[in-house]
Design an enzyme around this catalytic site. Structure first.
Site, PDB file in Angstrom:
ATOM      1  N   SER A 241      17.196  -9.583   8.908  1.00 22.29           N
ATOM      2  CA  SER A 241      17.982  -8.749   9.834  1.00 22.29           C
ATOM      3  C   SER A 241      18.385  -9.523  11.091  1.00 22.29           C
ATOM      4  O   SER A 241      19.525  -9.417  11.548  1.00 22.29           O
ATOM      5  CB  SER A 241      17.224  -7.473  10.199  1.00 22.29           C
ATOM      6  OG  SER A 241      15.931  -7.766  10.670  1.00 22.29           O
ATOM      7  N   HIS A 271      12.556  -6.478   2.623  1.00 22.92           N
ATOM      8  CA  HIS A 271      12.520  -6.545   4.104  1.00 22.92           C
ATOM      9  C   HIS A 271      12.160  -5.141   4.618  1.00 22.92           C
ATOM     10  O   HIS A 271      11.126  -4.594   4.248  1.00 22.92           O
ATOM     11  CB  HIS A 271      13.875  -7.072   4.588  1.00 22.92           C
ATOM     12  CG  HIS A 271      13.951  -7.441   6.043  1.00 22.92           C
ATOM     13  ND1 HIS A 271      12.840  -7.669   6.823  1.00 22.92           N
ATOM     14  CD2 HIS A 271      15.024  -7.628   6.866  1.00 22.92           C
ATOM     15  CE1 HIS A 271      13.226  -7.971   8.051  1.00 22.92           C
ATOM     16  NE2 HIS A 271      14.548  -7.949   8.113  1.00 22.92           N
ATOM     17  N   HIS A 318       4.189 -12.248   2.991  1.00 18.33           N
ATOM     18  CA  HIS A 318       5.156 -12.572   4.043  1.00 18.33           C
ATOM     19  C   HIS A 318       5.667 -13.993   3.846  1.00 18.33           C
ATOM     20  O   HIS A 318       4.934 -14.860   3.371  1.00 18.33           O
ATOM     21  CB  HIS A 318       4.521 -12.439   5.432  1.00 18.33           C
ATOM     22  CG  HIS A 318       5.544 -12.275   6.506  1.00 18.33           C
ATOM     23  ND1 HIS A 318       6.141 -13.348   7.116  1.00 18.33           N
ATOM     24  CD2 HIS A 318       6.102 -11.174   7.054  1.00 18.33           C
ATOM     25  CE1 HIS A 318       7.013 -12.904   7.996  1.00 18.33           C
ATOM     26  NE2 HIS A 318       7.023 -11.593   7.978  1.00 18.33           N
ATOM     27  N   ARG A 327       0.838  -6.652  13.733  1.00 22.58           N
ATOM     28  CA  ARG A 327       1.534  -5.360  13.829  1.00 22.58           C
ATOM     29  C   ARG A 327       0.831  -4.327  12.939  1.00 22.58           C
ATOM     30  O   ARG A 327       0.797  -3.141  13.248  1.00 22.58           O
ATOM     31  CB  ARG A 327       3.013  -5.518  13.410  1.00 22.58           C
ATOM     32  CG  ARG A 327       3.773  -6.506  14.289  1.00 22.58           C
ATOM     33  CD  ARG A 327       5.174  -6.791  13.747  1.00 22.58           C
ATOM     34  NE  ARG A 327       5.152  -7.375  12.410  1.00 22.58           N
ATOM     35  CZ  ARG A 327       6.231  -7.629  11.679  1.00 22.58           C
ATOM     36  NH1 ARG A 327       7.432  -7.344  12.162  1.00 22.58           N
ATOM     37  NH2 ARG A 327       6.133  -8.175  10.487  1.00 22.58           N
ATOM     38  N   ASP A 373       4.744  -3.222   7.320  1.00 24.59           N
ATOM     39  CA  ASP A 373       5.173  -2.048   6.552  1.00 24.59           C
ATOM     40  C   ASP A 373       4.040  -1.384   5.778  1.00 24.59           C
ATOM     41  O   ASP A 373       4.188  -0.252   5.316  1.00 24.59           O
ATOM     42  CB  ASP A 373       6.295  -2.460   5.582  1.00 24.59           C
ATOM     43  CG  ASP A 373       7.475  -3.050   6.322  1.00 24.59           C
ATOM     44  OD1 ASP A 373       7.899  -2.450   7.316  1.00 24.59           O
ATOM     45  OD2 ASP A 373       7.961  -4.121   5.924  1.00 24.59           O
TER      46      ASP A 373
HETATM   47  N1  HAX Z   1       3.189  -8.429  -4.725  1.00 26.05           N
HETATM   48  C1  HAX Z   1       3.413  -9.119  -5.876  1.00 26.05           C
HETATM   49  N2  HAX Z   1       3.888 -10.369  -5.912  1.00 26.05           N
HETATM   50  C2  HAX Z   1       4.121 -10.968  -4.735  1.00 26.05           C
HETATM   51  C3  HAX Z   1       3.889 -10.340  -3.511  1.00 26.05           C
HETATM   52  C4  HAX Z   1       3.421  -9.007  -3.522  1.00 26.05           C
HETATM   53  N3  HAX Z   1       3.212  -8.300  -2.410  1.00 26.05           N
HETATM   54  N4  HAX Z   1       4.210 -11.188  -2.497  1.00 26.05           N
HETATM   55  C5  HAX Z   1       4.648 -12.324  -3.088  1.00 26.05           C
HETATM   56  N5  HAX Z   1       4.593 -12.184  -4.444  1.00 26.05           N
HETATM   57  C6  HAX Z   1       5.027 -13.156  -5.453  1.00 26.05           C
HETATM   58  C7  HAX Z   1       6.489 -13.503  -5.252  1.00 26.05           C
HETATM   59  O1  HAX Z   1       7.322 -12.508  -5.818  1.00 26.05           O
HETATM   60  C8  HAX Z   1       6.589 -14.843  -5.933  1.00 26.05           C
HETATM   61  O2  HAX Z   1       6.575 -14.624  -7.307  1.00 26.05           O
HETATM   62  P1  HAX Z   1       7.413 -15.574  -8.328  1.00 26.05           P
HETATM   63  O3  HAX Z   1       6.952 -16.968  -8.050  1.00 26.05           O
HETATM   64  O4  HAX Z   1       7.054 -15.043  -9.661  1.00 26.05           O
HETATM   65  O5  HAX Z   1       8.856 -15.384  -7.966  1.00 26.05           O
HETATM   66  C9  HAX Z   1       5.235 -15.478  -5.565  1.00 26.05           C
HETATM   67  O6  HAX Z   1       4.358 -14.384  -5.264  1.00 26.05           O
HETATM   68  C10 HAX Z   1       5.282 -16.420  -4.369  1.00 26.05           C
HETATM   69  O7  HAX Z   1       5.853 -15.717  -3.275  1.00 26.05           O
HETATM   70  P2  HAX Z   1       5.495 -16.137  -1.768  1.00 26.05           P
HETATM   71  O8  HAX Z   1       5.952 -17.555  -1.574  1.00 26.05           O
HETATM   72  O9  HAX Z   1       4.064 -15.826  -1.483  1.00 26.05           O
HETATM   73  O10 HAX Z   1       6.358 -15.114  -0.934  1.00 26.05           O
HETATM   74  P3  HAX Z   1       7.900 -15.192  -0.517  1.00 26.05           P
HETATM   75  O11 HAX Z   1       7.999 -15.935   0.769  1.00 26.05           O
HETATM   76  O12 HAX Z   1       8.762 -15.665  -1.630  1.00 26.05           O
HETATM   77  O13 HAX Z   1       8.256 -13.652  -0.305  1.00 26.05           O
HETATM   78  C11 HAX Z   1       7.954 -11.438   0.500  1.00 26.05           C
HETATM   79  C12 HAX Z   1       7.813 -12.935   0.814  1.00 26.05           C
HETATM   80  C13 HAX Z   1       7.685 -10.656   1.745  1.00 26.05           C
HETATM   81  C14 HAX Z   1       9.405 -11.179   0.035  1.00 26.05           C
HETATM   82  C15 HAX Z   1       6.960 -11.064  -0.647  1.00 26.05           C
HETATM   83  O14 HAX Z   1       5.645 -11.311  -0.190  1.00 26.05           O
HETATM   84  C16 HAX Z   1       7.097  -9.623  -1.109  1.00 26.05           C
HETATM   85  O15 HAX Z   1       7.943  -9.358  -1.976  1.00 26.05           O
HETATM   86  N6  HAX Z   1       6.262  -8.678  -0.571  1.00 26.05           N
HETATM   87  C17 HAX Z   1       6.362  -7.268  -0.916  1.00 26.05           C
HETATM   88  C18 HAX Z   1       7.539  -6.600  -0.209  1.00 26.05           C
HETATM   89  C19 HAX Z   1       7.272  -6.475   1.281  1.00 26.05           C
HETATM   90  O16 HAX Z   1       6.224  -6.008   1.715  1.00 26.05           O
HETATM   91  N7  HAX Z   1       8.252  -6.852   2.085  1.00 26.05           N
HETATM   92  C20 HAX Z   1       8.173  -6.732   3.551  1.00 26.05           C
HETATM   93  C21 HAX Z   1       7.897  -8.076   4.219  1.00 26.05           C
HETATM   94  C22 HAX Z   1       7.797  -7.976   5.723  1.00 26.05           C
HETATM   95  C23 HAX Z   1       9.098  -7.533   6.296  1.00 26.05           C
HETATM   96  O17 HAX Z   1      10.122  -8.189   6.298  1.00 26.05           O
HETATM   97  N8  HAX Z   1       9.116  -6.340   6.780  1.00 26.05           N
HETATM   98  O18 HAX Z   1      10.248  -5.744   7.138  1.00 26.05           O
END
Ligand code: HAX
Length: 441
Positions: A241, A271, A318, A327, A373
């Site tokens: 964002s 996000h 994250h 937070r 979140d």
């Molecule tokens: N549940 C399951 N799998 C997860 C996970 C979770 N909560 N978090 C990461 N992973 C997976 C990823 O999908 C990725 O899988 P692949 O290799 O198979 O593609 C692997 O673990 C490595 O990911 P990472 O390097 O640890 O994390 P990223 O930096 O790629 O992604 C995210 C960060 C926040 C997108 C991810 O942790 C996620 O999808 N979390 C759940 C959704 C969420 O809570 N989002 C909010 C984040 C905070 C925010 O912006 N708030 O607004």
């Protein structure tokens, strides 16, 4: 807005001189290297932009102009008899780099109160959408309708000197911030409360008034809104964002266009939409288990089921943080003070004890800890705000504080059009064979 503009002018002039000298002396210093994996995998860890309002440390979490969340809770001005910070104070801090006095925070409350009138065509634009529309879509449509008010767009069309860009951006940002709570509350009351709208209360602060217009005058809920609006405001510059708002702003799109673009990014489930996904996931778990007080063993089984279906556990992980999000902790402390026996809040705490070891055991997740979140929805449900599709709108109102303060700085510092270089896989292969350069236009 004269006092605040004068203060900002002094700060931005000093910064401009400092950055000019810094670049003159060190502009050619190499600040890191980029791997092919980073280019393909979301640019993690590449430092590529300057955002003055806050800085995220992977271990410690967010600091706003150097202040942690507990420090802000202590040092920012509060509402009368309140114990949570006023987001107006945080905005002042992000904009000026200085902690505000009570008078400074009240000044912003006063300006935002006076500028909060939303033109009718904005409500008409929202009303034109079916009630079934997602609240974030309604919100962005509302912001886009408000763009007709942009001073920056008008003054640019008339011919504006580069040096003066920041000033109408400042005006737009203040007016947008003043009006967002009204737009958010309008959407909530339209979609969920039969369009029974509530007039703003001219004596309340920005977050207190939002609570009031949503229809929640409970003192605890008002304090929650002040905390919520403060902790969601900013998370340095690279998140979707903030980065989108900054990027679109770099094309000299006005603050309304830039903010709306950023909020379309916030509306993604990885996000800001994660806050609705968390509560949806917990409600589905409760239904599937047939209990609103699941045990840790039941939660563990449900988490494993979620993972086995190829879904993410919302609220965990994250891209930058590597510890429990402060937070999340701030909201947990709020829950302990205001609702220690709430069943849903206790479930969130049980999930916190259960999920990290399971995610850790997968071996691929870099951060198994909860983010902001994971907690926010349960606190809202406690006060009766159960309509979880609305939650990201609250996040969006708060995020405006950070991205608008940053946008004013972007124009004040004269940052240029942002335009990184991309490559094709064909070119990467040629480069690996030593037959082509990967960079350069
Ligand atoms: N549940 C399951 N799998 C997860 C996970 C979770 N909560 N978090 C990461 N992973 C997976 C990823 O999908 C990725 O899988 P692949 O290799 O198979 O593609 C692997 O673990 C490595 O990911 P990472 O390097 O640890 O994390 P990223 O930096 O790629 O992604 C995210 C960060 C926040 C997108 C991810 O942790 C996620 O999808 N979390 C759940 C959704 C969420 O809570 N989002 C909010 C984040 C905070 C925010 O912006 N708030 O607004």
């Amino acid at each position: 807005m004269g006092i605040l503009k004068d203060k900002f002018t002094a700060k931005v002039n000093a910064s401009n001189t400092e950055i000019k000298n810094l670049l003159k002396e060190h502009g050619s210093k190499v600040a890191g290297e980029v791997t092919l994996a980073q280019i393909y995998q979301g640019m993690r860890g590449i430092t590529g932009l300057v955002t003055e309002t806050s800085l995220l440390d992977a271990q410690e979490g967010i600091r706003f102009r150097g202040y942690s969340i507990p420090e802000l809770q202590q040092q920012l001005p509060k509402a009368p008899k309140g114990d949570q910070p006023l987001p107006e104070g945080l905005f002042y801090l992000m904009l000026t780099g200085e902690l505000p006095s009570e008078e400074d925070a009240n000044y912003i409350t006063d300006v935002w109160q006076r500028r909060s009138h939303v033109p009718n065509h904005v409500f008409a634009a929202i009303d034109a959408l079916p009630v079934s529309t997602h609240p974030m879509t309604m919100y962005v449509v509302g912001v886009m309708a408000l763009q007709t008010e942009s001073y920056f767009a008008k003054r640019y069309a008339e011919g504006l000197n580069k040096k003066d860009y920041w000033e109408p951006v400042f005006d737009d940002a203040m007016i947008l911030l003043a009006r967002l709570p009204r737009i958010a509350a309008y959407i909530y009351r339209r979609k969920y409360k039969n369009s029974e709208h509530i007039h703003p209360n001219g004596l309340l602060d920005w977050a207190g008034n939002l609570a009031h217009m949503l229809g929640y005058d409970d003192k605890g809920f008002m304090e929650l809104m002040r905390l919520y609006m403060t902790i969601h405001a900013d998370h340095e510059g690279g998140n979707v964002s903030a980065h989108t708002t900054h990027l679109v702003g770099s094309a000299l799109s006005d603050p309304y266009l830039s903010y709306a673009a950023g909020m379309n990014g916030l509306a993604g489930p990885l996000h800001g939409l994660a806050n609705q996904e968390v509560i949806k996931w917990i409600f589905e778990m409760q239904e599937s288990l047939g209990t609103d007080e699941p045990s840790k063993e039941q939660i563990a089984d449900y988490v494993k089921k979620t993972l086995s279906e190829g879904k993410v556990v919302p609220g965990y992980g994250h891209a930058v943080l590597r510890k429990t999000d402060p937070r999340f902790t701030a909201q947990m402390e709020f829950g302990k003070n205001y609702m220690p026996d709430d069943k849903l809040v206790n479930t969130v705490w049980k999930i916190y004890e259960t999920v990290p070891p399971i995610l850790q055991s997968l071996g691929k997740i870099k951060n198994p800890w909860p983010n902001v979140d994971a907690h926010s929805g349960a606190l809202l449900v406690h006060y009766g705000l159960v309509e979880y599709e609305f939650y990201t709108v609250l996040f969006a109102v708060s995020r405006a504080l950070g991205v608008m303060a940053s946008l004013i700085w972007d124009r004040g510092l004269g940052f240029p059009l942002e335009r990184p270089k991309s490559v094709t896989t064909e070119q990467v292969k040629l480069w690996l064979e030593g037959k082509d350069q990967i960079w350069g236009e």
